[in-house]
Design a protein around this motif. Structure first.
Motif, PDB file in Angstrom:
ATOM      1  N   VAL A 655       3.490 -16.694   4.322  1.00  0.00           N
ATOM      2  CA  VAL A 655       3.799 -16.467   2.913  1.00  0.00           C
ATOM      3  C   VAL A 655       3.272 -15.090   2.564  1.00  0.00           C
ATOM      4  CG1 VAL A 655       3.509 -17.295   0.554  1.00  0.00           C
ATOM      5  CG2 VAL A 655       3.611 -18.934   2.449  1.00  0.00           C
ATOM      6  N   MET A 656       4.174 -14.169   2.313  1.00  0.00           N
ATOM      7  CA  MET A 656       3.811 -12.764   2.128  1.00  0.00           C
ATOM      8  C   MET A 656       4.374 -12.259   0.808  1.00  0.00           C
ATOM      9  SD  MET A 656       4.702 -11.569   6.014  1.00  0.00           S
ATOM     10  CE  MET A 656       3.979 -12.406   7.420  1.00  0.00           C
ATOM     11  N   ASP A 657       3.462 -11.898  -0.123  1.00  0.00           N
ATOM     12  CA  ASP A 657       3.881 -11.391  -1.432  1.00  0.00           C
ATOM     13  C   ASP A 657       4.880 -12.346  -2.086  1.00  0.00           C
ATOM     14  OD1 ASP A 657       2.321  -9.093  -1.000  1.00  0.00           O
ATOM     15  OD2 ASP A 657       3.973  -8.128   0.078  1.00  0.00           O
ATOM     16  N   GLU A 658       4.550 -13.621  -2.043  1.00  0.00           N
ATOM     17  CA  GLU A 658       5.370 -14.678  -2.625  1.00  0.00           C
ATOM     18  C   GLU A 658       6.718 -14.848  -1.937  1.00  0.00           C
ATOM     19  OE1 GLU A 658       5.672 -14.221  -6.820  1.00  0.00           O
ATOM     20  OE2 GLU A 658       3.504 -14.329  -7.151  1.00  0.00           O
ATOM     21  N   SER A 659       6.899 -14.170  -0.792  1.00  0.00           N
ATOM     22  CA  SER A 659       8.105 -14.338   0.012  1.00  0.00           C
ATOM     23  C   SER A 659       7.749 -15.144   1.257  1.00  0.00           C
ATOM     24  CB  SER A 659       8.663 -12.969   0.409  1.00  0.00           C
ATOM     25  OG  SER A 659       9.709 -13.117   1.344  1.00  0.00           O
ATOM     26  N   THR A 704      14.333 -17.842   7.482  1.00  0.00           N
ATOM     27  CA  THR A 704      14.515 -17.574   6.060  1.00  0.00           C
ATOM     28  C   THR A 704      14.975 -16.130   5.885  1.00  0.00           C
ATOM     29  OG1 THR A 704      12.193 -16.934   5.872  1.00  0.00           O
ATOM     30  CG2 THR A 704      12.744 -19.229   5.361  1.00  0.00           C
ATOM     31  N   ASN A 705      15.353 -15.786   4.675  1.00  0.00           N
ATOM     32  CA  ASN A 705      15.794 -14.424   4.374  1.00  0.00           C
ATOM     33  C   ASN A 705      14.579 -13.520   4.210  1.00  0.00           C
ATOM     34  OD1 ASN A 705      17.061 -12.102   3.514  1.00  0.00           O
ATOM     35  ND2 ASN A 705      18.379 -13.145   2.025  1.00  0.00           N
ATOM     36  N   PHE A 706      14.431 -12.561   5.100  1.00  0.00           N
ATOM     37  CA  PHE A 706      13.288 -11.645   5.042  1.00  0.00           C
ATOM     38  C   PHE A 706      13.474 -10.561   3.982  1.00  0.00           C
ATOM     39  CE2 PHE A 706      10.861 -12.063   9.295  1.00  0.00           C
ATOM     40  CZ  PHE A 706      11.020 -13.447   9.283  1.00  0.00           C
ATOM     41  N   HIS A 707      14.688 -10.407   3.470  1.00  0.00           N
ATOM     42  CA  HIS A 707      14.985  -9.371   2.475  1.00  0.00           C
ATOM     43  C   HIS A 707      14.504  -7.997   2.952  1.00  0.00           C
ATOM     44  CE1 HIS A 707      16.258 -12.386  -0.432  1.00  0.00           C
ATOM     45  NE2 HIS A 707      15.154 -13.063  -0.165  1.00  0.00           N
ATOM     46  N   GLU A 708      14.699  -7.760   4.263  1.00  0.00           N
ATOM     47  CA  GLU A 708      14.245  -6.484   4.837  1.00  0.00           C
ATOM     48  C   GLU A 708      15.077  -6.176   6.070  1.00  0.00           C
ATOM     49  OE1 GLU A 708      10.316  -4.535   7.059  1.00  0.00           O
ATOM     50  OE2 GLU A 708      10.211  -6.559   6.225  1.00  0.00           O
ATOM     51  N   GLY A 718      19.784  -6.353  10.772  1.00  0.00           N
ATOM     52  CA  GLY A 718      20.892  -5.559  10.264  1.00  0.00           C
ATOM     53  C   GLY A 718      22.100  -6.412   9.934  1.00  0.00           C
ATOM     54  N   PHE A 719      22.145  -7.641  10.483  1.00  0.00           N
ATOM     55  CA  PHE A 719      23.245  -8.544  10.188  1.00  0.00           C
ATOM     56  C   PHE A 719      23.101  -9.076   8.755  1.00  0.00           C
ATOM     57  CE2 PHE A 719      22.997  -9.936  14.923  1.00  0.00           C
ATOM     58  CZ  PHE A 719      23.599  -8.756  15.316  1.00  0.00           C
ATOM     59  N   ALA A 720      24.211  -9.377   8.131  1.00  0.00           N
ATOM     60  CA  ALA A 720      24.164 -10.048   6.832  1.00  0.00           C
ATOM     61  C   ALA A 720      23.408 -11.359   6.989  1.00  0.00           C
ATOM     62  CB  ALA A 720      25.585 -10.314   6.334  1.00  0.00           C
ATOM     63  N   TYR A 721      22.592 -11.695   5.985  1.00  0.00           N
ATOM     64  CA  TYR A 721      21.828 -12.942   6.082  1.00  0.00           C
ATOM     65  C   TYR A 721      22.786 -14.134   6.112  1.00  0.00           C
ATOM     66  CZ  TYR A 721      18.606 -16.739   5.383  1.00  0.00           C
ATOM     67  OH  TYR A 721      17.913 -17.906   5.562  1.00  0.00           O
TER      68      TYR A 721
END
Length: 899
Positions: A655-659, A704-708, A718-721
């Motif tokens: 759990v990193m910065d609420e992500s 999960t989606n790393f949003h990075e 680099g792939f779409a989530y």
């Protein structure tokens, strides 16, 4: 109402208007030779290998773009012209209107039948497509019926574009390579023999002839030919509205020779007057051969309706019998989907990981990981040759514990990499023992561990970090000793070497280095500092299971010692102080690899099996303890294991910065290996349900989606989530998650994973795929990369060994079912039919009250009426000795009553 409807218990299904769905195709192939794909409009391609494509190579996007299909036209006097497979300008225009043809596809394993009806032309076509068992030819059986009450005059015209060269030439000299074509019209067809082929292999004389032949049902020849694209489509024409179809164009006769043009197997048959409800039938053959004289033999074998129908019957029987596993769960649709899943490993053996429209990469063949995992399925369905396959393929291991990454065309043939690029996948050493352990359990054949095998040798050394400058092609591809002899080590030595080298190959956090990637090929950008905790767990499980095997070996064989290479003594160091010091471990491994960089001594040492087992257990226990202490990440009261470190040496999950960053792979191997405690398994399940489960997408996502765009770990970011390795429901790892849960006794949770995948595949409105399991489901639940996935082997294995609970144990047959109530039919009965130890078994489970599996115990168990030993509440066993006394000709019935 279901779109896919089954008509028998062998996977045969129907679907109406399949051309209305994108991306559908079936594989058609023989045991060798042609490997084809075919769509509902007879698109797709056909080839023998990367350099010999009969039809133009296609990727998934070509299926809706290309119009050069395997077409069969009917020019109808006074009405116009109609494509029997639905590929014409008019039919394209009429699609999705009330003028659209009615069509139905019926298909089974390696064959399909397309039935199309036109209201305008009052015609019905039936086109059955398949490849002969020997793989020499694609065969089409075509039947045209006049549905009108009036007589109709019909001129049939065949049109199959012949590509006739390497896939490389699609963009590399497409026109220039057509100049090499030599085209001949024969009495019954068109032959194309390029004089040269040139691609990345260089300029080579071509000996392959590509052909399209056609016959009436009685074996009569066509009347005229249009053997070049320009002569067939005409100036300004296309394959949707070709000149030779729309007008009565004069073609050439047999005996014409043309050069330097794009070719097409196009010819017209004699005009026929069809009375009301009268039919005409034709046979079309297409193939590629290195022996031009064999074409005549092929035509003689398959050139009449009767011959083609006989071959079709053989094809259906042959491939149906290949899938010698059958499930009866009370739902026929489920059972038929499972049939196709069991067929998929056979397709992988034939196609490798290439040569289908989604699989538009590679050049055929299978990778190292694929080979071993596909063996899992072969051990269940066709174990006769698996022993030698296992022995031969250990010959791909290098003396530094790495391995060749591509298996050649012949068994025991290895290639460093597709592009001769050195790359190390850190998980590769894990899979061979997994397969070997299953073989040992299925057969009890401990002697295989003592088979002597060479080691693979090439330029690569020091576990992919250096080159052996003394090596050249004259040395050969087998490891030698200082005395210039090829060195042979036992299979057991190879297993030990692979797993011990992996133990020492650690990064700064004392977890195993990621190198070029692990199972997830897209984690490929953390060579310097990346670490895979996921596969550190996996190897810990391997070391523990190898130790168990060593103890069983001593007990069964009476042997107490084995010989191993002298250099391996360094790898048996055994102190906690060493294990806890990552730098010392790295140095020890580097010292070993340096000793083996070119030749090895050829000397051996003798080690005791009990001491070796204790050494491996000590290493495994330390690894698991270290992971539990350092890699558990918390999320309130729950948590999961961090699976990776990135190329900056940072922990990837938590759990990193609420992500929330969670990946499935690390949880799978923590559970499967026994690294996760029971409480931790429960916590992982809750976390996976909370963060990874998405019913709409088909089950458990890979992450999960790393949003990075996390390019210090891998290209996957680099792939779409929700696509491919970045958070899709990736069938392979999802199935392994299920398998791990079942192994640890979490059957309900494991069943949820399997059922989610199967439900997603069977929901055609979302999955848009024929029966089977895809590589992954995208965000909309569409199944992508059908057929060629290792998930199928693991799904079949899990169903048999965990759900039905039928598995080997050193040659004994052990049965401990974990079936859910809904997996029994309405009478409380479930059935598994399979082969074990060369005997056929029908295993019947009775749970008349349909209780939950954990509320049941075995009341009675018998084989052919003879009582079996019940060794635990839900476990019975048929010993190897008892199995050997059973007939190999009969099917033996095992009945198990659960109360």
């Amino acid at each position: 109402m279901r779109k896919i409807n089954f008509t028998d218990k062998n996977g045969t299904f129907t679907i109406t208007n399949p051309e209305n769905y994108s991306g559908l195709y079936l594989p058609l192939a023989g045991e060798e030779g042609l490997k084809s794909s075919i769509t509902p409009t007879l698109g797709g391609d056909s080839k023998t290998d990367q350099n010999h494509f009969l039809l133009e190579p296609v990727s998934i996007e070509n299926l809706h773009n290309n119009r050069g299909t395997r077409n069969f036209w009917c020019r109808v006097e006074g009405k116009g012209y109609w494509s029997a497979c639905g590929v014409s300008a008019e039919q394209e225009f009429d699609k999705y209107t009330d003028r659209q043809d009615e069509s139905t596809l019926e298909a089974g394993m390696m064959w399909q039948k397309l039935t199309r009806t036109s209201k305008k032309y009052d015609l019905q076509s039936e086109i059955t497509s398949f490849v002969s068992i020997d793989g020499t030819t694609e065969i089409q059986l075509i039947k045209i019926t006049n549905l009108s009450e009036e007589e109709q005059e019909v001129t049939p015209i065949v049109a199959i574009p012949v590509y006739g060269r390497s896939a490389d030439n699609i963009r590399d000299h497409r026109h220039v390579t057509s100049l090499l074509h030599r085209i001949d019209t024969k009495e019954c067809g068109v032959e194309v023999t390029p004089v040269l082929s040139f691609d990345e292999r260089g300029h080579q004389k071509n000996d392959t002839t590509y052909f399209v032949y056609g016959f009436t049902a009685e074996g009569n020849a066509p009347k005229e030919f249009y053997p070049t694209v320009e002569s067939f489509i005409g100036e300004g024409g296309s394959f949707l509205i070709p000149e030779a179809v729309r007008v009565e164009k004069t073609g050439c006769t047999a005996g014409c020779h043309l050069e330097g043009k794009e070719a097409v197997g196009a010819f017209r048959f004699e005009r026929r007057k069809l009375k009301a409800n009268e039919s005409i039938e034709y046979v079309v053959l297409a193939g590629a051969t290195g022996e031009k004289a064999s074409i005549s033999k092929i035509c003689t074998s398959f050139g009449t309706k009767e011959q083609a129908e006989n071959e079709l019957a053989k094809v259906k029987k042959y491939w149906t019998e290949k899938v010698n596993v059958e499930f009866e769960t009370g739902d026929e649709a489920t059972d038929n989907y499972l049939k196709w899943i069991c067929f998929q490993p056979i397709l992988r053996r034939i196609y490798g990981c290439s040569f289908l429209p989604y699989h538009d990469y590679g050049k055929g063949g299978r990778g190292w990981r694929d080979l071993w995992q596909d063996c899992l399925a072969l051990l269940i369905m066709d174990p006769s040759n698996v022993r030698q396959m296992i022995v031969d393929n250990y010959g791909g291991v290098r003396i530094d514990g790495t391995n060749a990454t591509i298996i050649g065309n012949k068994q025991g043939e290895f290639i460093a990499d597709r592009n001769n690029i050195t790359r190390v996948w850190m998980d590769h050493a894990f899979w061979p023992f997994v397969t070997t352990r299953l073989y040992l359990d299925q057969t009890g054949d401990m002697d295989v561990l003592f088979e002597k095998v060479p080691y693979f040798k090439d330029l690569q050394s020091m576990r992919g970090t250096a080159h052996d400058k003394l090596w050249n092609s004259e040395y050969g591809q087998k490891q030698k000793t200082e005395r210039d002899h090829i060195y042979f080590g036992t299979v057991l030595e190879h297993i030990l070497l692979q797993n011990l080298c992996a133990f020492y190959d650690v990064g700064e956090h004392n977890e195993m280095r990621l190198h070029g990637a692990d199972w997830n090929d897209a984690l490929d950008m953390a060579w310097e500092k990346g670490e895979s905790v996921a596969f550190t767990c996996a190897y810990a499980g391997n070391l523990r299971n190898i130790a168990k095997t060593l103890r069983q070996l001593e007990e069964i064989s009476g042997s107490s010692k084995i010989e191993i290479a002298h250099e391996m003594e360094d790898l048996l160091a055994g102190s906690v102080e060493l294990y806890e010091d990552a730098a010392r471990k790295q140095a020890l491994l580097a010292g070993y690899a340096k000793k083996c960089e070119h030749n090895i001594s050829g000397d051996t040492i003798v080690v005791r099996l009990d001491q070796l087992a204790a050494n491996l257990e000590g290493k495994a226990d330390w690894m698991m303890k270290n992971i539990r202490a350092n890699e558990w990440v918390k999320d309130g009261e729950d948590g999961w294991f961090n699976g990776y470190y990135d190329n900056h040496g940072r922990k990837v999950e938590g759990v990193m910065d609420e992500s929330v960053r969670m990946m499935l792979t690390g949880q799978v191997f923590a559970i499967m290996s026994g690294t996760a405690t029971e409480d931790q398994v429960e916590s992982i399940c809750r976390s996976a349900d909370k963060y990874l489960y998405d019913q709409k997408a088909g089950g458990y996502r890979l992450n999960t989606n790393f949003h990075e765009e996390k390019f210090d770990l891998g290209r996957m970011f680099g792939f779409a989530y929700g696509e491919k390795e970045n958070g899709a429901v990736f069938s392979h790892m999802a199935v392994m998650y299920s398998n791990a849960l079942y192994q640890r006794g979490f059957a309900k949770e494991g069943n949820k994973v399997l059922q989610a995948l199967l439900d997603a595949a069977m929901e055609f409105d979302n999955s848009k795929m024929y029966p089977g399991l895809p590589e992954y489901f995208d965000n909309q639940g569409r199944g992508l990369y059908a057929y060629l996935t290792g998930a199928a082997s693991w799904y079949m294995l899990t169903m048999i060994t965990e759900v039905f609970g039928v598995k080997g144990d050193c040659g004994d047959l052990k049965i401990a079912p974990a079936l859910m109530p809904e997996q029994y039919n309405q009478n409380g009965k479930a059935v598994l039919k399979m082969t074990f130890a060369g005997r056929n078994f029908e295993i019947i489970f009775y749970n008349k009250e349909k209780k939950e599996f954990d509320q049941l115990k075995i009341q009675k168990a018998a084989c052919d009426g003879k009582a079996l030993e019940i060794t635990a509440e839900r476990c019975t066993i048929l010993s190897k000795r008892e199995i050997q006394m059973l007939s190999v000709k009969e099917t033996h019935k095992i009945e198990i009553e659960l109360v």
